[in-house]
Motif scaffolding. Structure first.
Motif, PDB file in Angstrom:
ATOM      1  N   SER A 178     -13.854  64.037   8.788  1.00 32.46           N
ATOM      2  CA  SER A 178     -13.044  63.766   7.593  1.00 32.46           C
ATOM      3  C   SER A 178     -13.528  62.562   6.798  1.00 32.46           C
ATOM      4  O   SER A 178     -13.349  62.505   5.585  1.00 32.46           O
ATOM      5  N   HIS A 179     -14.164  61.583   7.455  1.00 36.94           N
ATOM      6  CA  HIS A 179     -14.581  60.387   6.712  1.00 36.94           C
ATOM      7  C   HIS A 179     -15.812  60.667   5.847  1.00 36.94           C
ATOM      8  O   HIS A 179     -16.106  59.878   4.938  1.00 36.94           O
ATOM      9  N   ILE A 180     -16.518  61.769   6.082  1.00 34.60           N
ATOM     10  CA  ILE A 180     -17.632  62.177   5.221  1.00 34.60           C
ATOM     11  C   ILE A 180     -17.137  63.109   4.119  1.00 34.60           C
ATOM     12  O   ILE A 180     -17.546  62.996   2.959  1.00 34.60           O
ATOM     13  N   GLU A 181     -16.225  64.000   4.457  1.00 35.19           N
ATOM     14  CA  GLU A 181     -15.744  64.980   3.485  1.00 35.19           C
ATOM     15  C   GLU A 181     -14.740  64.386   2.502  1.00 35.19           C
ATOM     16  O   GLU A 181     -14.718  64.750   1.326  1.00 35.19           O
ATOM     17  N   GLN A 182     -13.907  63.454   2.973  1.00 31.78           N
ATOM     18  CA  GLN A 182     -12.916  62.794   2.106  1.00 31.78           C
ATOM     19  C   GLN A 182     -13.028  61.271   2.282  1.00 31.78           C
ATOM     20  O   GLN A 182     -12.096  60.611   2.767  1.00 31.78           O
ATOM     21  N   PRO A 183     -14.150  60.669   1.895  1.00 29.67           N
ATOM     22  CA  PRO A 183     -14.371  59.237   2.189  1.00 29.67           C
ATOM     23  C   PRO A 183     -13.370  58.305   1.512  1.00 29.67           C
ATOM     24  O   PRO A 183     -12.913  57.335   2.127  1.00 29.67           O
ATOM     25  N   ASP A 184     -13.028  58.572   0.246  1.00 30.24           N
ATOM     26  CA  ASP A 184     -12.123  57.670  -0.471  1.00 30.24           C
ATOM     27  C   ASP A 184     -10.733  57.675   0.153  1.00 30.24           C
ATOM     28  O   ASP A 184     -10.135  56.611   0.392  1.00 30.24           O
ATOM     29  N   ALA A 185     -10.183  58.859   0.386  1.00 31.34           N
ATOM     30  CA  ALA A 185      -8.852  58.960   0.992  1.00 31.34           C
ATOM     31  C   ALA A 185      -8.854  58.398   2.404  1.00 31.34           C
ATOM     32  O   ALA A 185      -7.886  57.744   2.834  1.00 31.34           O
ATOM     33  N   VAL A 243     -23.458  57.256  11.656  1.00 30.21           N
ATOM     34  CA  VAL A 243     -22.545  58.153  10.945  1.00 30.21           C
ATOM     35  C   VAL A 243     -21.515  57.389  10.119  1.00 30.21           C
ATOM     36  O   VAL A 243     -20.916  57.939   9.191  1.00 30.21           O
ATOM     37  N   TRP A 244     -21.319  56.083  10.409  1.00 35.76           N
ATOM     38  CA  TRP A 244     -20.346  55.257   9.686  1.00 35.76           C
ATOM     39  C   TRP A 244     -20.953  54.594   8.456  1.00 35.76           C
ATOM     40  O   TRP A 244     -20.239  53.903   7.719  1.00 35.76           O
ATOM     41  N   GLU A 245     -22.236  54.768   8.221  1.00 34.10           N
ATOM     42  CA  GLU A 245     -22.925  54.032   7.155  1.00 34.10           C
ATOM     43  C   GLU A 245     -22.253  54.159   5.788  1.00 34.10           C
ATOM     44  O   GLU A 245     -22.127  53.161   5.069  1.00 34.10           O
ATOM     45  N   PRO A 246     -21.797  55.356   5.365  1.00 31.25           N
ATOM     46  CA  PRO A 246     -21.183  55.449   4.028  1.00 31.25           C
ATOM     47  C   PRO A 246     -19.930  54.590   3.846  1.00 31.25           C
ATOM     48  O   PRO A 246     -19.590  54.236   2.709  1.00 31.25           O
ATOM     49  N   LEU A 247     -19.249  54.231   4.919  1.00 33.69           N
ATOM     50  CA  LEU A 247     -18.012  53.452   4.804  1.00 33.69           C
ATOM     51  C   LEU A 247     -18.235  51.946   4.915  1.00 33.69           C
ATOM     52  O   LEU A 247     -17.297  51.170   4.668  1.00 33.69           O
ATOM     53  N   PRO A 289     -19.752  49.438   3.212  1.00 30.83           N
ATOM     54  CA  PRO A 289     -19.450  48.482   2.134  1.00 30.83           C
ATOM     55  C   PRO A 289     -17.956  48.201   1.991  1.00 30.83           C
ATOM     56  O   PRO A 289     -17.552  47.041   1.817  1.00 30.83           O
ATOM     57  N   ALA A 290     -17.135  49.247   2.064  1.00 32.11           N
ATOM     58  CA  ALA A 290     -15.679  49.051   1.906  1.00 32.11           C
ATOM     59  C   ALA A 290     -15.089  48.332   3.116  1.00 32.11           C
ATOM     60  O   ALA A 290     -14.228  47.450   2.961  1.00 32.11           O
ATOM     61  N   LEU A 291     -15.551  48.665   4.317  1.00 32.46           N
ATOM     62  CA  LEU A 291     -14.988  48.056   5.525  1.00 32.46           C
ATOM     63  C   LEU A 291     -15.376  46.585   5.647  1.00 32.46           C
ATOM     64  O   LEU A 291     -14.571  45.755   6.106  1.00 32.46           O
ATOM     65  N   LEU A 292     -16.598  46.231   5.232  1.00 30.05           N
ATOM     66  CA  LEU A 292     -17.051  44.848   5.370  1.00 30.05           C
ATOM     67  C   LEU A 292     -16.306  43.890   4.444  1.00 30.05           C
ATOM     68  O   LEU A 292     -16.350  42.675   4.650  1.00 30.05           O
ATOM     69  N   GLU A 293     -15.625  44.413   3.439  1.00 28.28           N
ATOM     70  CA  GLU A 293     -14.810  43.544   2.589  1.00 28.28           C
ATOM     71  C   GLU A 293     -13.610  42.974   3.337  1.00 28.28           C
ATOM     72  O   GLU A 293     -13.062  41.937   2.944  1.00 28.28           O
ATOM     73  N   ALA A 327     -27.365  65.114   6.598  1.00 28.98           N
ATOM     74  CA  ALA A 327     -27.516  63.791   7.206  1.00 28.98           C
ATOM     75  C   ALA A 327     -26.765  63.707   8.530  1.00 28.98           C
ATOM     76  O   ALA A 327     -27.265  63.119   9.507  1.00 28.98           O
ATOM     77  N   VAL A 328     -25.580  64.310   8.587  1.00 31.53           N
ATOM     78  CA  VAL A 328     -24.803  64.305   9.829  1.00 31.53           C
ATOM     79  C   VAL A 328     -25.454  65.221  10.862  1.00 31.53           C
ATOM     80  O   VAL A 328     -25.519  64.880  12.059  1.00 31.53           O
ATOM     81  N   LEU A 329     -25.966  66.376  10.439  1.00 34.09           N
ATOM     82  CA  LEU A 329     -26.615  67.308  11.364  1.00 34.09           C
ATOM     83  C   LEU A 329     -27.924  66.727  11.903  1.00 34.09           C
ATOM     84  O   LEU A 329     -28.316  67.027  13.052  1.00 34.09           O
ATOM     85  N   PHE A 330     -28.602  65.900  11.138  1.00 33.41           N
ATOM     86  CA  PHE A 330     -29.824  65.239  11.611  1.00 33.41           C
ATOM     87  C   PHE A 330     -29.521  64.358  12.830  1.00 33.41           C
ATOM     88  O   PHE A 330     -30.274  64.329  13.806  1.00 33.41           O
ATOM     89  N   ILE A 331     -28.397  63.630  12.751  1.00 32.70           N
ATOM     90  CA  ILE A 331     -28.004  62.790  13.884  1.00 32.70           C
ATOM     91  C   ILE A 331     -27.712  63.654  15.109  1.00 32.70           C
ATOM     92  O   ILE A 331     -28.086  63.313  16.238  1.00 32.70           O
ATOM     93  N   LEU A 332     -27.054  64.794  14.900  1.00 36.78           N
ATOM     94  CA  LEU A 332     -26.771  65.712  16.000  1.00 36.78           C
ATOM     95  C   LEU A 332     -28.062  66.201  16.656  1.00 36.78           C
ATOM     96  O   LEU A 332     -28.184  66.216  17.895  1.00 36.78           O
TER      97      LEU A 332
END
Length: 402
Positions: free
Chosen positions: A241-248, A36-40, A42-46, A168-173
């Protein structure tokens, strides 16, 4: 993917990033997984070396019979740290992962650096709500629950705008073990950390979603108020919230975790003691000026006495001054009005002779003194060797017309 065995139980773990960077541990929500953290990522690994794992009962980790406890899930996390040789890590938890993060901060604060607790609570829901979910998971399966879960996890606007992200999130569920989901639900049902979190002294950021029905923002606000120095950030999102508002979300997390350390403040008791010592040093160095103070007091008393007397004199002077001024000014005005314009001595003599010849009715008492007094005064002045008095400017100028 890496499988780690802890006390005979397998956990699915992933550790990524530069070894020289600080470690950030990611803990997912109930019905989630490390994916579930995959979209974040690239930014976190910096900024971090990122550690993710499937919580007990989820994904590829052990899903034994429950119920679980939040304290047990926190011990699992610390055991994963130990297995990987991680002495200390920052924490980013979402929903259940944030509740587990609270337990880790309480039980092992020295193993956690800063912590971000997103869409969380110290006590979440009621026993009846959780018992209904446990029963539904065991009897109906998570596929039947997916629709209701989606309505709680995402706003309607986001579900319509980005259905692929929601799916994608519901698939994990749906892939989560019903037994593991039910056992973890029991852990959330039984936990109450509302008093215990007051002992936390780590730096904490609490993120809430303004439209979150699963963990309403007031529950997150309570967590922030109970932890000394904790910050609160509100996003325009629902529960995930990290899926719905990823940038913020990413901006708030990275800004908080990478902010420079502020200088530590000394305890209040130490600050007061230091203040007392400083005042004592100043008192010992200051010269004693007791006599000067007494003299000053005497001068002050004398000045006060003069001030008390002065008003009476001033008042009397003010009251008398206008009367004298009126008496002095009245003749001056009359004489100024009667004062002739500058005339020569010959003209004055002609006027006197004419008056005497015509037998003017003007009395001689008013005309003769003016003719006789001035020569006498001039003669006295000459005998004394002085110049005769000059006419004042007021007398030389013609009277003003009114």
């Amino acid at each position: 993917m890496t499988e780690i065995t802890i006390a005979g139980e397998a956990f699915n773990v992933r550790l990524e990033g530069d070894e020289d960077k600080p470690v950030l541990a990611l803990a997912h929500q109930l019905g989630g997984s490390l994916a579930v953290w995959e979209p974040l990522m690239p930014a976190l690994l910096e900024h971090f070396r990122v550690l993710r794992w499937d919580s007990r009962g989820h994904g590829g980790s052990v899903a034994n019979e429950g119920p679980y406890s939040v304290a047990q899930l926190a011990r699992d996390a610390i055991a994963i740290f130990d297995a990987l040789g991680i002495e200390k890590a920052d924490w980013l938890g979402l929903s259940m992962g944030a509740i587990v993060g609270q337990a880790a901060l309480i039980a092992a604060p020295e193993r956690i650096g800063r912590a971000v607790l997103a869409n969380t609570a110290a006590k979440l829901g009621t026993p009846d709500i959780w018992n209904d979910r446990i029963l539904a998971a065991r009897e109906e399966g998570l596929e039947a629950m997916a629709g209701a879960v989606a309505a709680r996890w995402f706003t309607q606007e986001f579900r319509e705008a980005d259905p692929e992200a929601v799916e994608a999130v519901l698939f994990i569920l749906r892939e989560t073990s019903p037994q593991g989901y039910a056992a973890a639900s029991a852990a959330l049902r039984d936990v109450d950390q509302r008093e215990a979190i007051r002992s936390i002294r780590n730096k904490v950021l609490v993120i809430v979603g303004r439209h979150d029905p699963s963990a309403p923002p007031e529950l997150g606000a309570f967590v922030a108020s109970a932890i000394e120095g904790a910050r609160l950030a509100t996003l325009e999102s629902s529960h995930i919230s990290h899926i719905e508002q990823p940038d913020a979300f990413v901006e708030a997390v990275i800004d908080f975790l990478t902010a420079p350390e502020a200088p530590a403040r000394r305890p209040a008791a130490a600050r007061k003691a230091a203040g007392r010592r400083a005042r004592q040093r100043i008192a010992r160095r200051a010269p004693i000026k007791a006599p000067a103070k007494k003299a000053t007091a005497k001068k002050t008393a004398a000045k006060q006495a003069q001030r008390r007397k002065a008003p009476a004199k001033t008042t009397a002077a003010k009251q008398g001054a206008p009367k004298k001024a009126r008496v002095a000014k009245t003749p001056a005005k009359k004489s100024a009005a009667k004062a002739p314009v500058k005339e020569s001595a010959a003209k004055k003599a002609v006027v006197v002779k004419k008056r005497a010849a015509t037998k003017s009715p003007i009395k001689s008492a008013k005309s003769k003194p003016a003719a006789t007094k001035k020569p006498a005064a001039n003669a006295v002045a000459r005998s004394a060797g002085k110049k005769p008095p000059s006419i004042s400017r007021a007398a030389r100028k013609p009277p003003r017309r009114r």
